[in-house]
Design an enzyme around this catalytic site. Structure first.
Site, PDB file in Angstrom:
ATOM      1  N   GLU A 120       0.977  -1.116   0.056  1.00  0.00           N
ATOM      2  CA  GLU A 120      -0.183  -0.151  -0.122  1.00  0.00           C
ATOM      3  C   GLU A 120       0.973   1.311  -0.076  1.00  0.00           C
ATOM      4  OE1 GLU A 120      -3.526   2.126   1.949  1.00  0.00           O
ATOM      5  OE2 GLU A 120      -2.298   1.221   3.177  1.00  0.00           O
ATOM      6  N   THR A 168      -5.103  12.704  -0.870  1.00  0.00           N
ATOM      7  CA  THR A 168      -4.825  12.129   0.826  1.00  0.00           C
ATOM      8  C   THR A 168      -3.947  12.940   1.072  1.00  0.00           C
ATOM      9  OG1 THR A 168      -5.531   9.833  -0.168  1.00  0.00           O
ATOM     10  CG2 THR A 168      -4.170  10.115   1.937  1.00  0.00           C
TER      11      THR A 168
HETATM   12  N1  HSE Z   1      -5.302   6.924   8.801  1.00  0.00           N
HETATM   13  C1  HSE Z   1      -4.684   7.151   7.488  1.00  0.00           C
HETATM   14  C2  HSE Z   1      -5.415   8.499   7.205  1.00  0.00           C
HETATM   15  C3  HSE Z   1      -5.785   6.408   6.509  1.00  0.00           C
HETATM   16  O1  HSE Z   1      -6.381   8.867   7.684  1.00  0.00           O
HETATM   17  O2  HSE Z   1      -4.800   9.412   6.575  1.00  0.00           O
HETATM   18  C4  HSE Z   1      -5.597   6.454   5.156  1.00  0.00           C
HETATM   19  O3  HSE Z   1      -4.471   5.976   4.661  1.00  0.00           O
END
Ligand code: HSE
Length: 291
Positions: A120, A168
């Protein structure tokens, strides 16, 4: 030829940032593997056009390397990439379970978690285990530097995925670097409440523990309509609402029998803002299964 189904997951659950995760009973990725001299990857399904088939760039490439298991790999995506529902983690988890079985490598499920996490990391840049752990093991998982623990449970959940893109990178950039002692105490209390709720199968406690005033508000600001969706989900009977993973999916916990009402309320709230969305009525489910 071996087929493995690995479920979507929801990480964080509000108070457990980078630690908590759950397997969702739906949606899921399906992977088919067969032995080959050289690894080739074919991707179909939702969002497949955004997923590289080059083993160097695909999430399953690092898993192939780690297990020394070259194969022809077909990935049928049921989980949209960049959804906040552990899409890349599910493919990595499915590949780890499938290739370990195909080549009879004999790893335990727990041993496969760091292997899938490396996979990942190829796409997310970070080897977080909070999505791969529940996708491999199922249930509610707690991922720390010391290892993984967890519990099987069947809390009803609704995941609502809007047609919004949240990077992200942005979602991690907005996470505060520091917390006050007051926030720390509050977060420990919520995380502990959620954990007890998972162990007892109690949606009220799980919902209370999903509340979080540190990470979630910063991330919610990246999701158009989040506050309205949260409010309407509560009005329809949700016991807790939070951002799923890095978003944009929104996760609600509720009592059995209330998923339909909660899901409709969330969809309507996004629709009010002209945002298309889809809803998954799920529960905390099992981990990757070999077919
Ligand atoms: N814990 C991680 C986040 C999950 O919230 O950024 C996504 O990879």
């Amino acid at each position: 030829m071996l087929t493995v189904r690995a479920p979507a997951t929801s990480a964080n659950l509000g108070s457990g940032f980078d630690v908590f995760g759950v397997a969702l009973s739906r949606p899921a990725d399906i992977i088919r593997v067969s032995k080959a001299d050289e690894t080739t990857i074919e991707v179909t399904g939702t969002g497949s056009q955004y997923i590289p088939e080059d083993p160097e760039k695909n999430t399953v490439g690092a898993v192939v390397e780690a297990l020394d298991a070259p194969a022809h790999i077909e990935i049928d995506k049921g989980i949209r990439p960049a959804s906040g529902l552990g899409s890349s983690a599910a493919s990595a988890a499915a590949a780890a379970v499938a290739l370990d079985e195909l080549y009879d490598r004999g790893h335990t499920r727990e041993e496969l978690v760091p292997i899938a996490a490396e996979g990942e990391a190829v796409v997310s840049g970070d080897a977080h285990a909070d999505n791969v752990a529940p996708s491999i093991l199922g249930g509610f998982t707690v991922a720390t530097d010391e290892g993984i623990t967890g519990v099987d449970t069947a809390i009803p959940l609704v995941a609502c995925l809007p047609e919004i893109v949240v990077s992200t990178r942005d979602a991690r950039r907005v996470v505060p670097e520091e917390v006050t002692m007051e926030e720390q105490v509050e977060t420990v209390g919520k995380a502990a409440t959620l954990t007890v709720g998972m162990c007892r199968g109690d949606p009220e406690l799980v919902g209370q523990g999903m509340d979080d005033s540190v990470v979630t508000p910063a991330r919610a600001a990246l999701i158009d309509g989040y506050e309205a969706v949260r409010r309407e989900a509560f009005a329809a009977g949700a016991t807790g609402v939070t951002v799923s993973g890095a978003g944009p999916a929104v996760l609600a916990a509720c009592r059995a029998g209330e998923r339909r009402a909660v899901g409709s309320a969330m969809l309507d709230a996004f629709a009010e803002r002209d945002i298309e969305a889809r809803v998954y009525r799920a529960r905390v489910g099992r981990g990757a299964t070999i077919h």
